[in-house]
Design a protein around this motif. Structure first.
Motif, PDB file in Angstrom:
ATOM      1  N   LYS A  70      -1.653   2.412  -6.452  1.00 33.82           N
ATOM      2  CA  LYS A  70      -1.406   3.501  -7.388  1.00 33.82           C
ATOM      3  C   LYS A  70      -1.771   4.836  -6.733  1.00 33.82           C
ATOM      4  N   ASN A  71      -0.864   5.810  -6.807  1.00 34.59           N
ATOM      5  CA  ASN A  71      -1.048   7.162  -6.235  1.00 34.59           C
ATOM      6  C   ASN A  71      -1.142   7.158  -4.711  1.00 34.59           C
ATOM      7  N   THR A  90       1.360   6.603  -1.329  1.00 38.97           N
ATOM      8  CA  THR A  90       2.787   6.543  -0.985  1.00 38.97           C
ATOM      9  C   THR A  90       2.998   6.212   0.484  1.00 38.97           C
ATOM     10  N   ASP A 106      -6.231   7.504   2.364  1.00 41.13           N
ATOM     11  CA  ASP A 106      -6.218   7.146   0.943  1.00 41.13           C
ATOM     12  C   ASP A 106      -7.102   5.932   0.673  1.00 41.13           C
ATOM     13  N   GLN A 133      -9.019   6.114  -2.603  1.00 39.80           N
ATOM     14  CA  GLN A 133      -8.124   5.891  -3.741  1.00 39.80           C
ATOM     15  C   GLN A 133      -7.835   4.403  -3.909  1.00 39.80           C
ATOM     16  N   ASN A 187      -8.730   2.148  -7.060  1.00 39.20           N
ATOM     17  CA  ASN A 187      -7.698   1.383  -7.763  1.00 39.20           C
ATOM     18  C   ASN A 187      -8.160  -0.055  -7.995  1.00 39.20           C
TER      19      ASN A 187
END
Length: 508
Positions: A116-117, A119, A174, A177, A181
């Motif tokens: 999620k979030n 890319t 990331d 993140q 998640n």
């Protein structure tokens, strides 16, 4: 009930870093060796499998029964990812070239909870010699890079996820993140583990555990023992008896300074001058491990004498922190001794005391944050770590009163200059080391043949790893000049530029 994440350690150099990243997200976690798994209770919200220096293709590779965790969300990192894939019928083969360093995701499964979030194009950090070349039919590919097709997968219809890269290192942009998640979005963690929450919970637990019992604590003036003392004081008040032993191996004037700085905290403290007792037991001892053991033995004897002055004492409190515990446990049985931890290993039977360690789940920087939450002043919270055996392990070879006096003077000049230059708080730990070598020098018109001092300054977060500090040349020059001019017996100063690993922070 405190929710937690269990990290199973397969021996990776990054395991402690995974724990740090989880805790930075205000989620409590514990590291356990893969071969010593604790009972998985309802407080466990998820499982993380670490990487490993082993290959899953080796006969002696670490093995674990994954069925124990089938009801819990799982995130497998690197070796863990390969292990799950292989044991489910997939294939893991040696890479033609070791994949180490930065890579970029060129595919990310849209809508997957773990990503999620995040890319395509996100930078990740690879560190592996094996590659997953085939996954079972019920495994869904959820991320790839140009060179690693199976960079991440999910076992279909389960909450089991696996990644080939390392989200815990800063090079994975990331990574935080992704961990959030998993912890929040998949495990449902509430992110309530904060310094304030730790203080509240720990004080309540100590009150329940200790009741009206008396506790003795060896206070050193350092961050760990200071924070432990305040937590215990808030829990049991005057039933806490702090003992500060002067072993003759402290920094210059430190004994008086430590006693003075605690006056306003309301602690019940007794100072004990045992310098001669320690130095006499160190006479003729040169081996680093024997010095540590001699100091530990004498300390226990002195402390036991003093503890007996307190009637009906039942507990010994220690400032043991998590890295002490981690470094004393190995994923392959008893760990090789790097150095003895003075806070780990238990007590001799004759002391007849139970042990309480209020900080043994915290890393050093977490102890500092807890200290701040408790209202301790910066000069205590910001104090550099200082080894339990003191200057004895900064004097290479035999320890004598003369060498201690010389090192105390040199060390004081070093530390005072760091403070004057505004560098003390930027350094994690600094100290001077007395070397067992003499070198030729010239002072005035005379030839000298005197000792050398090495200066050590490192940057670190918790002492598990450390890098040497790039101190300004002009500051080093000033320190060197002052030591050589003011400390009789020293005619040479050198600066240590080695990192941990491979070197340790202390020289012994």
């Amino acid at each position: 009930m405190l929710e937690k994440i269990i990290i199973l350690d397969f021996g990776s150099q990054y395991t402690q870093l995974i724990a740090r990243r989880v805790r930075e997200l205000n989620v409590y976690c514990e590291i356990h060796p893969f071969n010593n798994i604790p009972e998985i209770g309802s407080d466990v919200k998820g499982i993380i499998l670490s990487g490993s220096p082993y290959s899953v293709r080796q006969k002696d590779a670490p093995q674990v029964d994954l069925n124990k965790f089938d009801k819990h969300p799982m995130l497998a990192v690197c070796y863990g990812a390969q292990y799950i894939a292989q044991h489910a019928g997939g294939e893991v083969q040696a890479s033609s070239t070791r994949e180490y360093g930065r890579a970029h995701l060129n595919f990310v499964a849209e809508g997957n909870k773990l990503f999620k979030n995040i890319t395509a194009g996100s930078q990740v950090w690879m560190s592996h010699g094996d590659t997953i070349t085939k996954v079972p039919a019920n495994f869904e590919l959820i991320a790839s890079t140009d060179s690693v097709k199976v960079a991440a997968y999910q076992v279909k219809d389960t909450q089991t996820y696996a990644i080939q890269f390392h989200p815990e290192v800063t090079h994975s942009t990331d990574g935080r993140q992704l961990l959030e998640n998993f912890l929040v979005g998949i495990c449902g963690c509430k992110q309530e583990w904060t310094p304030d929450a730790f203080v509240e919970t720990t004080i309540a637990d100590l009150k329940e555990k200790l009741g009206n019992d008396k506790v003795v604590l060896a206070l050193s003036g350092g961050v760990d023992s200071s924070v432990a003392a305040i937590l215990l004081h808030k829990a049991i008040g005057k039933n806490l008896h702090c003992i500060f032993v002067d072993n003759g191996l402290l920094r210059k004037d430190e004994y008086a300074a430590v006693l003075e700085q605690y006056k306003h905290l309301g602690l019940n403290i007794k100072g004990v001058d045992a310098k001669d007792r320690f130095l006499s037991q160190l006479a003729g001892v040169s081996d680093p491990e024997l010095k540590r053991k001699a100091i530990g033995r004498v300390f226990i004897e002195v402390f036991d004498d003093e503890a007996h002055q307190v009637q009906d004492v039942k507990w010994l409190a220690q400032g043991t922190i998590y890295p002490d515990i981690i470094e004393s446990v190995s994923v392959k049985g008893p760990s090789a001794t790097i150095k003895s931890h003075h806070n780990v290993g238990g007590l001799p039977d004759f002391m007849k005391l139970k042990v309480v360690e209020p900080l043994n789940t915290l890393f050093k920087d977490e102890v500092r944050r807890v200290g701040t939450s408790l209202g301790l002043e910066h000069f205590i919270i910001g104090r550099h770590p200082f080894p339990g055996p003191g200057l004895a392990i900064r004097i290479l070879g035999e320890v004598t009163a003369e060498k201690v006096a010389i090192l105390q003077e040199a060390d004081a000049i070093y530390i005072n200059n760091l403070k004057e230059a505004g560098l003390y708080d930027k350094v994690w730990q600094a100290g001077a080391i007395f070397l067992p070598v003499q070198s030729v020098g010239v002072m005035g018109d005379e030839r000298t043949y005197e000792n050398a001092i090495a200066l050590r300054a490192v940057e670190s977060v918790d002492g598990m790893t450390a890098d040497w500090c790039h101190l300004p040349y002009n500051v080093l020059a000033k320190i060197s000049n002052e030591i050589i001019n003011k400390v009789k017996g020293i005619n040479r100063v050198v600066y240590d530029i080695s990192s941990k690993p491979p070197a340790t922070i202390e020289w012994e």
